[in-house]
Design a protein around this motif. Structure first.
Motif, mmCIF file in Angstrom:
data_model
loop_
_atom_site.group_PDB
_atom_site.id
_atom_site.type_symbol
_atom_site.label_atom_id
_atom_site.label_comp_id
_atom_site.label_asym_id
_atom_site.label_seq_id
_atom_site.Cartn_x
_atom_site.Cartn_y
_atom_site.Cartn_z
ATOM 1 N N ARG A 23 0.823 -1.208 0.000
ATOM 2 C CA ARG A 23 0.000 0.000 0.000
ATOM 3 C C ARG A 23 0.864 1.269 0.000
ATOM 4 O O ARG A 23 0.461 2.318 -0.504
ATOM 5 N N SER A 81 1.320 -6.881 -2.210
ATOM 6 C CA SER A 81 0.477 -7.240 -1.057
ATOM 7 C C SER A 81 -0.980 -7.223 -1.508
ATOM 8 O O SER A 81 -1.317 -6.667 -2.563
ATOM 9 N N ARG A 82 -1.816 -7.783 -0.675
ATOM 10 C CA ARG A 82 -3.238 -7.790 -1.018
ATOM 11 C C ARG A 82 -3.806 -6.373 -1.059
ATOM 12 O O ARG A 82 -4.666 -6.073 -1.884
ATOM 13 N N GLN A 141 -0.211 -11.479 -6.280
ATOM 14 C CA GLN A 141 -0.392 -11.327 -4.822
ATOM 15 C C GLN A 141 0.373 -12.408 -4.062
ATOM 16 O O GLN A 141 0.260 -13.593 -4.342
ATOM 17 N N VAL A 142 1.125 -11.953 -3.075
ATOM 18 C CA VAL A 142 1.877 -12.867 -2.214
ATOM 19 C C VAL A 142 1.145 -12.950 -0.875
ATOM 20 O O VAL A 142 0.786 -11.932 -0.309
ATOM 21 N N GLN A 168 -1.359 -15.443 2.126
ATOM 22 C CA GLN A 168 -2.280 -16.538 2.460
ATOM 23 C C GLN A 168 -3.304 -16.796 1.360
ATOM 24 O O GLN A 168 -3.617 -17.931 1.047
ATOM 25 N N THR A 169 -3.832 -15.730 0.783
ATOM 26 C CA THR A 169 -4.818 -15.894 -0.280
ATOM 27 C C THR A 169 -4.216 -15.547 -1.644
ATOM 28 O O THR A 169 -4.937 -15.346 -2.610
ATOM 29 N N SER A 224 3.538 -3.654 5.347
ATOM 30 C CA SER A 224 3.639 -3.593 6.813
ATOM 31 C C SER A 224 4.074 -4.920 7.426
ATOM 32 O O SER A 224 4.657 -4.934 8.507
ATOM 33 N N GLN A 232 -0.964 -12.424 7.265
ATOM 34 C CA GLN A 232 -1.408 -13.067 6.017
ATOM 35 C C GLN A 232 -0.411 -12.845 4.875
ATOM 36 O O GLN A 232 -0.341 -13.634 3.952
ATOM 37 N N HIS A 233 0.324 -11.746 4.920
ATOM 38 C CA HIS A 233 1.370 -11.534 3.909
ATOM 39 C C HIS A 233 2.581 -12.411 4.234
ATOM 40 O O HIS A 233 3.131 -13.081 3.353
ATOM 41 N N ASN A 281 10.635 0.486 4.717
ATOM 42 C CA ASN A 281 9.384 0.990 5.283
ATOM 43 C C ASN A 281 9.705 2.249 6.071
ATOM 44 O O ASN A 281 10.712 2.312 6.773
ATOM 45 N N LEU A 317 10.313 4.854 0.602
ATOM 46 C CA LEU A 317 10.614 3.953 -0.532
ATOM 47 C C LEU A 317 10.843 4.740 -1.816
ATOM 48 O O LEU A 317 11.558 4.272 -2.712
HETATM 49 P P1 FAD Z 1 -0.485 -1.707 4.983
HETATM 50 O O1 FAD Z 1 -0.685 -2.651 6.093
HETATM 51 O O2 FAD Z 1 -1.376 -0.516 4.895
HETATM 52 O O3 FAD Z 1 1.033 -1.237 5.075
HETATM 53 C C1 FAD Z 1 1.585 -0.259 4.238
HETATM 54 C C2 FAD Z 1 2.977 0.039 4.770
HETATM 55 O O4 FAD Z 1 3.619 0.921 3.882
HETATM 56 C C3 FAD Z 1 3.003 0.649 6.151
HETATM 57 O O5 FAD Z 1 3.820 -0.146 7.013
HETATM 58 C C4 FAD Z 1 3.613 2.021 5.911
HETATM 59 O O6 FAD Z 1 4.457 2.440 6.974
HETATM 60 C C5 FAD Z 1 4.410 1.796 4.657
HETATM 61 N N1 FAD Z 1 4.622 2.994 3.851
HETATM 62 C C6 FAD Z 1 3.695 3.897 3.452
HETATM 63 N N2 FAD Z 1 4.252 4.836 2.676
HETATM 64 C C7 FAD Z 1 5.575 4.521 2.595
HETATM 65 C C8 FAD Z 1 6.680 5.119 1.943
HETATM 66 N N3 FAD Z 1 6.542 6.225 1.187
HETATM 67 N N4 FAD Z 1 7.891 4.538 2.075
HETATM 68 C C9 FAD Z 1 8.062 3.431 2.825
HETATM 69 N N5 FAD Z 1 7.039 2.818 3.470
HETATM 70 C C10 FAD Z 1 5.804 3.353 3.347
HETATM 71 N N6 FAD Z 1 -2.435 -9.640 2.585
HETATM 72 C C11 FAD Z 1 -1.474 -10.010 1.712
HETATM 73 O O7 FAD Z 1 -0.517 -9.272 1.453
HETATM 74 N N7 FAD Z 1 -1.579 -11.206 1.068
HETATM 75 C C12 FAD Z 1 -2.590 -12.076 1.280
HETATM 76 O O8 FAD Z 1 -2.634 -13.143 0.646
HETATM 77 C C13 FAD Z 1 -3.593 -11.714 2.234
HETATM 78 N N8 FAD Z 1 -4.623 -12.556 2.521
HETATM 79 C C14 FAD Z 1 -5.519 -12.192 3.480
HETATM 80 C C15 FAD Z 1 -6.530 -13.089 3.856
HETATM 81 C C16 FAD Z 1 -7.413 -12.768 4.831
HETATM 82 C C17 FAD Z 1 -8.471 -13.750 5.215
HETATM 83 C C18 FAD Z 1 -7.345 -11.493 5.455
HETATM 84 C C19 FAD Z 1 -8.328 -11.113 6.529
HETATM 85 C C20 FAD Z 1 -6.383 -10.591 5.086
HETATM 86 C C21 FAD Z 1 -5.450 -10.918 4.096
HETATM 87 N N9 FAD Z 1 -4.456 -10.032 3.720
HETATM 88 C C22 FAD Z 1 -3.483 -10.442 2.851
HETATM 89 C C23 FAD Z 1 -4.455 -8.624 4.142
HETATM 90 C C24 FAD Z 1 -3.515 -8.320 5.286
HETATM 91 O O9 FAD Z 1 -4.163 -8.529 6.516
HETATM 92 C C25 FAD Z 1 -3.068 -6.863 5.199
HETATM 93 O O10 FAD Z 1 -4.198 -6.039 5.217
HETATM 94 C C26 FAD Z 1 -2.235 -6.523 3.969
HETATM 95 O O11 FAD Z 1 -1.181 -7.445 3.827
HETATM 96 C C27 FAD Z 1 -1.676 -5.122 4.110
HETATM 97 O O12 FAD Z 1 -0.974 -4.789 2.950
HETATM 98 P P2 FAD Z 1 0.184 -3.701 3.032
HETATM 99 O O13 FAD Z 1 1.229 -4.166 3.960
HETATM 100 O O14 FAD Z 1 0.572 -3.393 1.635
HETATM 101 O O15 FAD Z 1 -0.577 -2.419 3.571
#
Ligand code: FAD
Length: 320
Positions: free
Chosen positions: A208, A233-234, A247-248, A250-251, A266, A270-271, A285, A304
């Motif tokens: 994200r 990420s998801r 997508q990397v 659990q799902t 983050s 699940q990731h 991060n 990043l």
């Molecule tokens: P966030 O958690 O929002 O993290 C974003 C990160 O980016 C933060 O740590 C932030 O500090 C950092 N950031 C922001 N801007 C910058 C910047 N400019 N420079 C550096 N760092 C920055 N997730 C998966 O990935 N894969 C799955 O297969 C998966 N399956 C799931 C299955 C179920 C049943 C459920 C409930 C959830 C699942 N999820 C899965 C979702 C998971 O719980 C998280 O919501 C998801 O992984 C979060 O993605 P993220 O880390 O990209 O986003």
């Protein structure tokens, strides 16, 4: 020495890397015998021999391409009957796992899927699995029939061990179920020129924190400098920034590369489930408290948008 069947994953004889990894692992258990189904056995045989296949059992028939997995199950059953192997190894792809499961039922055998390591044991092969989002490591062995084991890509580094690789024709009689499900159309995926995500030795993923689809160009540039596959990420996939096939987690897909680079991710459980067994993990991060830093080998606390392009430039410069 006992023989070990290795199912060859290939495209018209172009053998995919996970098969070479299987041959390397198979040598710990006995003499590898490769099973090559479909066109291209003559192309594949030298590569299989180079990696330790003493024999290559080959069968070609239109059924392998025109119908889903059952003809391949018929062929592997014929190979198992002919060889009486100590174990049957397949790569952990979706198709191979279906073949493995059906084969195990046919043979009345136990099955272990998604092994990440294999060792010879007194009572048969011992498989290591990484389970519950990689929170536990288990070792298991099959106690009934010929062990059927699928192994995740990147579980071993392929090693050359030249062997005869004699090609022998495998006689296969297809059962009534073989033609039950036919392939209607086939269209090749548009090639990015990058390695397949689950097989890649290096994966660079964005989350994200990338902030938008257009910014994934930064991830792609770093991936290309390293010869890596791109993951996401998801959160990034759900936002429509990158296709679901990348997508990397659990799902999504499970990857176990030599190097995993996570940018703007983050580190949700699940990731982690999809990448935790990577050999070396690097995260970028801007939040020093991000959970991803709990499992990294190298962490960069920073933006990043500064770090990823700088890293790409440095990799390019060092490659000359
Ligand atoms: P966030 O958690 O929002 O993290 C974003 C990160 O980016 C933060 O740590 C932030 O500090 C950092 N950031 C922001 N801007 C910058 C910047 N400019 N420079 C550096 N760092 C920055 N997730 C998966 O990935 N894969 C799955 O297969 C998966 N399956 C799931 C299955 C179920 C049943 C459920 C409930 C959830 C699942 N999820 C899965 C979702 C998971 O719980 C998280 O919501 C998801 O992984 C979060 O993605 P993220 O880390 O990209 O986003």
């Amino acid at each position: 020495m006992a023989e070990v069947l290795v199912y060859v994953d290939h495209l018209d004889g172009d053998v995919r890397k996970p098969t070479l990894e299987l041959l390397t692992l198979a040598r710990r258990l006995g003499d590898p015998v490769a099973v090559h189904l479909g066109a291209g056995a003559a192309t594949a045989a030298p590569v299989l021999a180079e990696h330790g296949a003493a024999r290559v059992l080959a069968a070609d028939a239109p059924e392998f391409a025109d119908y889903l997995v059952v003809p391949k199950v018929d062929a592997l059953q014929a190979a198992a009957d002919a060889v009486s192997p100590a174990a049957i190894l397949l790569p952990s792809s979706a198709e191979s796992k279906e073949i493995a499961a059906r084969l195990a039922v046919r043979l009345g055998s136990g099955i272990i899927t998604d092994a990440v390591d294999l060792q010879a044991g007194e009572d048969g092969p011992v498989a290591t699995q990484s389970v519950f989002a990689a929170a536990y490591t288990t070792t298991s062995r099959v106690t009934k029939g010929t062990p059927v084991i699928t192994v995740k890509p990147n579980s071993a580094a392929p090693e050359a061990a030249p062997a005869a690789g004699t090609v022998e024709e495998l006689a296969v009689t297809f059962g009534p179920l073989a033609t039950g499900t036919s392939v209607v159309t086939r269209s090749p995926r548009e090639s990015t020129g990058r390695p397949e995500l689950t097989e890649a030795a290096i994966v660079v993923s964005g989350g994200r924190g990338m902030g938008g689809a257009e910014n994934f160009a930064l991830i792609e540039a770093l991936a290309d400098s390293l010869g890596a596959a791109v993951g996401a990420s998801r959160a990034a996939v759900d936002a429509g920034w990158y296709p679901h096939a990348h997508q990397v987690g659990q799902t999504g897909k499970t990857v176990s590369p030599q190097l995993y680079v996570a940018a703007g991710i983050s580190g949700a459980i699940q990731h982690r489930a999809g990448m935790q067994t990577s050999k070396t993990i690097v995260a970028v991060n801007k939040d020093a408290e991000a959970p991803i830093f709990e499992l990294v080998d190298y962490g960069v606390v920073g933006d990043l948008f500064d770090v990823v392009p700088a890293l790409t430039d440095e990799v390019r410069a060092r490659k000359g």
